[in-house]
Design a protein around this motif. Structure first.
Motif, PDB file in Angstrom:
ATOM      1  N   GLN A 108       0.997  -1.186  -0.540  1.00  0.00           N
ATOM      2  CA  GLN A 108      -0.403   0.125  -0.272  1.00  0.00           C
ATOM      3  C   GLN A 108       0.770   1.444   0.027  1.00  0.00           C
ATOM      4  N   ALA A 109       0.730   1.520  -1.074  1.00  0.00           N
ATOM      5  CA  ALA A 109       1.530   2.529  -1.617  1.00  0.00           C
ATOM      6  C   ALA A 109       0.819   4.409  -0.294  1.00  0.00           C
ATOM      7  N   LEU A 110      -0.574   4.647  -0.332  1.00  0.00           N
ATOM      8  CA  LEU A 110      -0.957   5.581  -0.587  1.00  0.00           C
ATOM      9  C   LEU A 110      -2.237   4.845   0.636  1.00  0.00           C
ATOM     10  N   ASN A 144      11.849  10.856  -0.561  1.00  0.00           N
ATOM     11  CA  ASN A 144      12.084   9.008  -1.182  1.00  0.00           C
ATOM     12  C   ASN A 144      11.057   8.471  -1.231  1.00  0.00           C
ATOM     13  N   GLY A 145       9.833   7.911  -1.398  1.00  0.00           N
ATOM     14  CA  GLY A 145       9.496   6.881  -1.192  1.00  0.00           C
ATOM     15  C   GLY A 145       8.364   7.188  -0.674  1.00  0.00           C
ATOM     16  N   ALA A 146       7.970   8.748  -0.185  1.00  0.00           N
ATOM     17  CA  ALA A 146       6.553   9.047   0.689  1.00  0.00           C
ATOM     18  C   ALA A 146       5.103   8.435  -0.435  1.00  0.00           C
ATOM     19  N   LYS A 198       4.423  10.421  -2.848  1.00  0.00           N
ATOM     20  CA  LYS A 198       4.477  11.624  -4.582  1.00  0.00           C
ATOM     21  C   LYS A 198       3.646  11.630  -5.471  1.00  0.00           C
ATOM     22  N   SER A 199       5.003  10.734  -6.448  1.00  0.00           N
ATOM     23  CA  SER A 199       4.431   9.654  -7.340  1.00  0.00           C
ATOM     24  C   SER A 199       4.461   9.719  -8.211  1.00  0.00           C
ATOM     25  N   THR A 200       3.536   8.857  -7.119  1.00  0.00           N
ATOM     26  CA  THR A 200       2.278   7.523  -6.558  1.00  0.00           C
ATOM     27  C   THR A 200       1.321   8.109  -6.717  1.00  0.00           C
ATOM     28  N   LEU A 201       0.845   9.686  -5.852  1.00  0.00           N
ATOM     29  CA  LEU A 201      -0.678  10.064  -6.098  1.00  0.00           C
ATOM     30  C   LEU A 201      -0.502  10.817  -7.365  1.00  0.00           C
TER      31      LEU A 201
HETATM   32  P1  ATP Z   1      10.693   9.225  -5.260  1.00  0.00           P
HETATM   33  O1  ATP Z   1      11.186  10.886  -4.960  1.00  0.00           O
HETATM   34  O2  ATP Z   1      11.691   8.770  -4.683  1.00  0.00           O
HETATM   35  O3  ATP Z   1       9.821   9.285  -6.546  1.00  0.00           O
HETATM   36  P2  ATP Z   1       7.790   9.087  -3.960  1.00  0.00           P
HETATM   37  O4  ATP Z   1       7.566   9.877  -2.916  1.00  0.00           O
HETATM   38  O5  ATP Z   1       7.739   9.890  -5.181  1.00  0.00           O
HETATM   39  O6  ATP Z   1       9.542   9.565  -4.093  1.00  0.00           O
HETATM   40  P3  ATP Z   1       6.921   7.129  -4.325  1.00  0.00           P
HETATM   41  O7  ATP Z   1       7.594   6.405  -5.694  1.00  0.00           O
HETATM   42  O8  ATP Z   1       5.399   7.772  -5.279  1.00  0.00           O
HETATM   43  O9  ATP Z   1       7.430   8.054  -3.783  1.00  0.00           O
HETATM   44  O10 ATP Z   1       7.062   5.803  -4.030  1.00  0.00           O
HETATM   45  C1  ATP Z   1       6.150   5.223  -3.150  1.00  0.00           C
HETATM   46  C2  ATP Z   1       5.849   3.531  -2.492  1.00  0.00           C
HETATM   47  O11 ATP Z   1       5.891   2.898  -3.148  1.00  0.00           O
HETATM   48  C3  ATP Z   1       7.294   3.104  -2.977  1.00  0.00           C
HETATM   49  O12 ATP Z   1       7.630   2.364  -1.438  1.00  0.00           O
HETATM   50  C4  ATP Z   1       7.539   2.464  -3.855  1.00  0.00           C
HETATM   51  O13 ATP Z   1       9.443   1.658  -3.155  1.00  0.00           O
HETATM   52  C5  ATP Z   1       6.863   2.205  -4.679  1.00  0.00           C
HETATM   53  N1  ATP Z   1       6.287   1.993  -5.575  1.00  0.00           N
HETATM   54  C6  ATP Z   1       5.888   2.976  -6.555  1.00  0.00           C
HETATM   55  N2  ATP Z   1       6.608   2.888  -7.870  1.00  0.00           N
HETATM   56  C7  ATP Z   1       5.955   0.922  -7.210  1.00  0.00           C
HETATM   57  C8  ATP Z   1       5.411   0.268  -8.539  1.00  0.00           C
HETATM   58  N3  ATP Z   1       5.672   0.155 -10.040  1.00  0.00           N
HETATM   59  N4  ATP Z   1       5.831  -1.524  -7.610  1.00  0.00           N
HETATM   60  C9  ATP Z   1       5.118  -1.451  -6.724  1.00  0.00           C
HETATM   61  N5  ATP Z   1       6.205  -0.371  -5.661  1.00  0.00           N
HETATM   62  C10 ATP Z   1       6.546   0.739  -6.373  1.00  0.00           C
END
Ligand code: ATP
Length: 240
Positions: free
Chosen positions: A20-22, A41-43, A45-48
Motif C-alpha cells: 500500500q503506497a497511499l 524518497n518513497g513517501a 508523491k509520484s504515486t499520488l
Molecule cells: P521519489 O521521490 O523517490 O520518486 P515518491 O515520494 O515519489 O519517491 P513513490 O515513487 O510514489 O514515492 O513510491 C511510493 C512507494 O510505492 C514506495 O515504497 C515505492 O517503493 C512503491 N512503489 C512505487 N512504484 C512502484 C511499483 N511500480 N511497484 C511496486 N512498488 C512501487
C-alpha cells in the motif's frame, strides 16, 4: 483558499500488488493556485500524481476535477478534461526535434490554436525557440525540462501536474525552472500541482503545501508557514 477547488482528492488509497503506497490521502487545489507536495524518497508523491491521472488506479477514495468525479476514468479522458502531466525524468521524445516534441503535446488540441500556443511556449522559453530544430535527446537537462513543460502547455491544460522538475539540474537552472513555473501560474492562469524533493524552492513558490510521509499527509499549510515549521526545517530543509 477563496476560489473553489479545481482538484479535490479524498481518502485515496493506492496499492502496488500487496504494497500500500497511499493510505487515505486528502488534499485540495483551488483554481489559480500553486500547490506543492513535498516529502522524502518513497513517501508516495509520484504515486499520488499518477493516481490523479488514473494509472495506477485508486483502490478507494475519490478524485474530483472541477466538480466531476474522474476517479474511474481512463487516463486519456482525464487528459481531455484539461489535466497535463510532466512526468519525473521528463520523458521527451529524444529523436524528435524540439518543434516535433511540441507538436506531440498539441495532438489532442484544436489545430486552430497551434500557432499562437507554440508562440507562447517559445516566448516563455526562448531557448527552445533557438533550438527548435535540434533533437530533444541532445538538449541539456534544463532544456529538456523546459521542453517537457512546454509540451504539456501545448494541450492548454487547466491543471498542470509537475513531478520533480528540479531533479538532476544545477542550482541556477533550478531557479530558472521555478521562475517559469511561477509565470505559468501567475501570467497564464494555469493551476499548478507540483511534487518536489527540493522543498526550499517549492515552498517559496507555493501558495499552499502538503507534506507526505509514508503515504499519508502529515502537515499542510501555506508555503510560508511550512518554510518556518520546525519539523519541516529539520526533515526537509536543513542540510538539504
Ligand atoms: P521519489 O521521490 O523517490 O520518486 P515518491 O515520494 O515519489 O519517491 P513513490 O515513487 O510514489 O514515492 O513510491 C511510493 C512507494 O510505492 C514506495 O515504497 C515505492 O517503493 C512503491 N512503489 C512505487 N512504484 C512502484 C511499483 N511500480 N511497484 C511496486 N512498488 C512501487
Amino acid at each position: 483558499m477563496a476560489e473553489p477547488s479545481i482538484l479535490s482528492v479524498k481518502g485515496i488509497e493506492t496499492f502496488y500488488g500487496a504494497i500500500q503506497a497511499l493510505h487515505g490521502v486528502d488534499l485540495e487545489v483551488a483554481r489559480g493556485e500553486i500547490v506543492t507536495l513535498i516529502g522524502a524518497n518513497g513517501a508516495g508523491k509520484s504515486t499520488l500524481l499518477m493516481t490523479i491521472c488514473g494509472n495506477p488506479r485508486a483502490r478507494s477514495g475519490t478524485i474530483v476535477l472541477d466538480g466531476e468525479d474522474i476517479t474511474a476514468l481512463p487516463t486519456h479522458q482525464i487528459v481531455r478534461r484539461g489535466v497535463a502531466q510532466v512526468p519525473e525524468g521528463r520523458r521527451i521524445f529524444p529523436r524528435m526535434s524540439v518543434f516535433e516534441n511540441l507538436q506531440m503535446g498539441a495532438i489532442l488540441a484544436d489545430p486552430a490554436n497551434f500557432k499562437s500556443d507554440i508562440d507562447r511556449v517559445f516566448a516563455m522559453f526562448p531557448r527552445l525557440a533557438e533550438r527548435r530544430d535540434q533533437r530533444g535527446g541532445t538538449l541539456s537537462g534544463g532544456e529538456q525540462q523546459m521542453l517537457a513543460i512546454g509540451r504539456a502547455l501545448m494541450s492548454r491544460p487547466r491543471l498542470l501536474l509537475l513531478d520533480e522538475p528540479s531533479l538532476g539540474l544545477a542550482p541556477l537552472i533550478v531557479r530558472q525552472i521555478f521562475e517559469s513555473i511561477g509565470r505559468i501560474a501567475r501570467e497564464e492562469g494555469v493551476t499548478i500541482f507540483l511534487v518536489e524533493q527540493n522543498a526550499f524552492h517549492a515552498l517559496r513558490l507555493a501558495d499552499r503545501a502538503y507534506v507526505l510521509a509514508n503515504g499519508r499527509v502529515r502537515l499542510s499549510g501555506s508555503g510560508k508557514e511550512l518554510l518556518a515549521n520546525q519539523e519541516v526545517r529539520a526533515a526537509y530543509l536543513e542540510g538539504g
